[in-house]
Scaffold this motif. Structure first.
Motif, PDB file in Angstrom:
ATOM      1  N   ASP A  37       0.727  -1.103  -0.096  1.00 50.63           N
ATOM      2  CA  ASP A  37      -0.194  -0.057   0.013  1.00 50.63           C
ATOM      3  C   ASP A  37       0.877   1.087   0.175  1.00 50.63           C
ATOM      4  O   ASP A  37       0.520   2.240  -0.710  1.00 50.63           O
ATOM      5  CB  ASP A  37      -1.018  -0.068   1.071  1.00 50.63           C
ATOM      6  CG  ASP A  37      -2.179  -0.973   0.967  1.00 50.63           C
ATOM      7  OD1 ASP A  37      -2.314  -1.229  -0.014  1.00 50.63           O
ATOM      8  OD2 ASP A  37      -2.754  -1.268   2.078  1.00 50.63           O
ATOM      9  N   ASP A  38       1.936   1.281   0.661  1.00 54.68           N
ATOM     10  CA  ASP A  38       2.854   2.395   0.896  1.00 54.68           C
ATOM     11  C   ASP A  38       3.347   2.700  -0.677  1.00 54.68           C
ATOM     12  O   ASP A  38       3.456   4.023  -0.897  1.00 54.68           O
ATOM     13  CB  ASP A  38       3.684   2.358   1.758  1.00 54.68           C
ATOM     14  CG  ASP A  38       3.243   2.152   3.147  1.00 54.68           C
ATOM     15  OD1 ASP A  38       2.393   2.852   3.357  1.00 54.68           O
ATOM     16  OD2 ASP A  38       4.111   1.518   4.189  1.00 54.68           O
ATOM     17  N   ALA A  39       3.799   1.961  -1.332  1.00 59.66           N
ATOM     18  CA  ALA A  39       4.284   1.935  -2.757  1.00 59.66           C
ATOM     19  C   ALA A  39       3.472   2.706  -3.593  1.00 59.66           C
ATOM     20  O   ALA A  39       3.607   3.043  -4.567  1.00 59.66           O
ATOM     21  CB  ALA A  39       5.132   0.493  -3.360  1.00 59.66           C
ATOM     22  N   CYS A  40       2.131   2.015  -3.642  1.00 57.25           N
ATOM     23  CA  CYS A  40       1.133   2.356  -4.225  1.00 57.25           C
ATOM     24  C   CYS A  40       0.718   3.659  -4.075  1.00 57.25           C
ATOM     25  O   CYS A  40       0.531   4.690  -5.145  1.00 57.25           O
ATOM     26  CB  CYS A  40      -0.207   1.549  -4.314  1.00 57.25           C
ATOM     27  SG  CYS A  40      -1.386   1.518  -5.639  1.00 57.25           S
ATOM     28  N   LYS A  41       0.783   4.451  -2.741  1.00 57.66           N
ATOM     29  CA  LYS A  41       0.522   5.556  -2.152  1.00 57.66           C
ATOM     30  C   LYS A  41       1.426   6.491  -3.244  1.00 57.66           C
ATOM     31  O   LYS A  41       1.176   7.570  -3.604  1.00 57.66           O
ATOM     32  CB  LYS A  41       0.386   5.874  -0.892  1.00 57.66           C
ATOM     33  CG  LYS A  41      -0.601   5.092  -0.148  1.00 57.66           C
ATOM     34  CD  LYS A  41      -0.571   5.282   1.322  1.00 57.66           C
ATOM     35  CE  LYS A  41      -1.948   4.684   2.045  1.00 57.66           C
ATOM     36  NZ  LYS A  41      -1.652   4.933   3.726  1.00 57.66           N
ATOM     37  N   LYS A  42       2.750   6.152  -3.043  1.00 59.97           N
ATOM     38  CA  LYS A  42       3.840   6.880  -3.613  1.00 59.97           C
ATOM     39  C   LYS A  42       3.665   6.928  -5.035  1.00 59.97           C
ATOM     40  O   LYS A  42       3.750   7.837  -5.654  1.00 59.97           O
ATOM     41  CB  LYS A  42       5.117   6.146  -3.087  1.00 59.97           C
ATOM     42  CG  LYS A  42       6.190   7.140  -3.713  1.00 59.97           C
ATOM     43  CD  LYS A  42       7.572   6.345  -3.522  1.00 59.97           C
ATOM     44  CE  LYS A  42       8.674   7.137  -3.813  1.00 59.97           C
ATOM     45  NZ  LYS A  42       9.967   6.585  -3.454  1.00 59.97           N
ATOM     46  N   ALA A  43       3.036   5.892  -5.628  1.00 57.29           N
ATOM     47  CA  ALA A  43       2.854   5.768  -7.111  1.00 57.29           C
ATOM     48  C   ALA A  43       1.778   6.753  -7.635  1.00 57.29           C
ATOM     49  O   ALA A  43       1.727   7.293  -8.742  1.00 57.29           O
ATOM     50  CB  ALA A  43       2.706   4.383  -7.604  1.00 57.29           C
TER      51      ALA A  43
END
Length: 216
Positions: A37-43
């Motif tokens: 989820d953190d990587a997707c929020k960054k994306a």
């Protein structure tokens, strides 16, 4: 002659390997976004958004075809703010793919009401005026879109439809919650995980488009 054939074969092998390597890298990146989820929020911060209204994609006419506009997060936030909407609606976005440069693509339906949405659905006419385009039935615009856009929009539409139809757990009746990427929905009451299975348009080896079941 044998030397030239050998050179041609090596060049062909090199490009095949490069294409395969690019594909594998993209799939690994998408898998990371779906699970982290953190990587997707960054994306999301640098991603591009495709807009829908009640499952109809935003299109702009450009003879003889339709263009599919993409919007940045900043443009989307400005648009929602101008129309008096809370930017929390962006959390309803679903991941639909990425470019070779790992720029993530998301789809957002601003006409559907989700359990996480604070505001009511936006009206279609005012959105079309603001975006200088039209929300069109994908089937009607099908022949005036290129195959890549058809496949991408079909995937986005199917995922958005699935999320709209699975907002509640079939066992507990409680609202389900999607992860950031939209690759699954979870029931907080019993931790049941629902994964989307959708029908999307895919290009076959002969260049023909065919609708097939696919796990997302």
């Amino acid at each position: 002659m044998a030397i030239y054939c050998g050179i041609a074969y090596r060049r062909k092998s090199f490009w095949c390997y490069r294409l395969l390597s690019t594909y594998v890298t993209k799939m690994r990146y998408l898998f990371e976004l779906k699970e982290d989820d953190d990587a997707c929020k960054k994306a999301l911060q640098t991603g591009a958004f495709y807009l829908f209204h009640n499952l109809s994609p935003m299109l702009q006419k450009s003879e003889p075809q339709y263009l599919v506009p993409k919007y940045s997060l900043l443009e989307l936030e400005r648009l929602l703010g101008k129309l008096g909407q809370n930017t929390q609606r962006i959390e309803d976005s679903v991941l639909i793919g990425c470019s070779e440069q790992h720029d993530a693509w998301f789809a957002l339906d601003i006409g559907l009401n989700h359990s996480s949405s604070i505001n009511a659905s936006l009206q279609k006419p005012e959105m079309e005026t603001e975006l200088r385009g039209s929300f069109m039935d994908l089937r009607k615009a099908f022949l005036q879109l290129n195959a890549k856009d058809v496949s991408l929009l079909s995937t986005a539409q199917a995922l958005l439809r699935w999320h709209d139809a699975h907002q509640f757990c079939s066992r507990s009746g409680q609202p389900t919650k999607k992860n950031v990427a939209g690759s699954k929905r979870i029931c907080p009451a019993n931790n049941i995980i629902y994964y989307p299975q959708v029908k999307v348009w895919k290009r076959q080896s002969g260049g023909k488009l065919q609708k097939k079941w696919d796990w997302r």
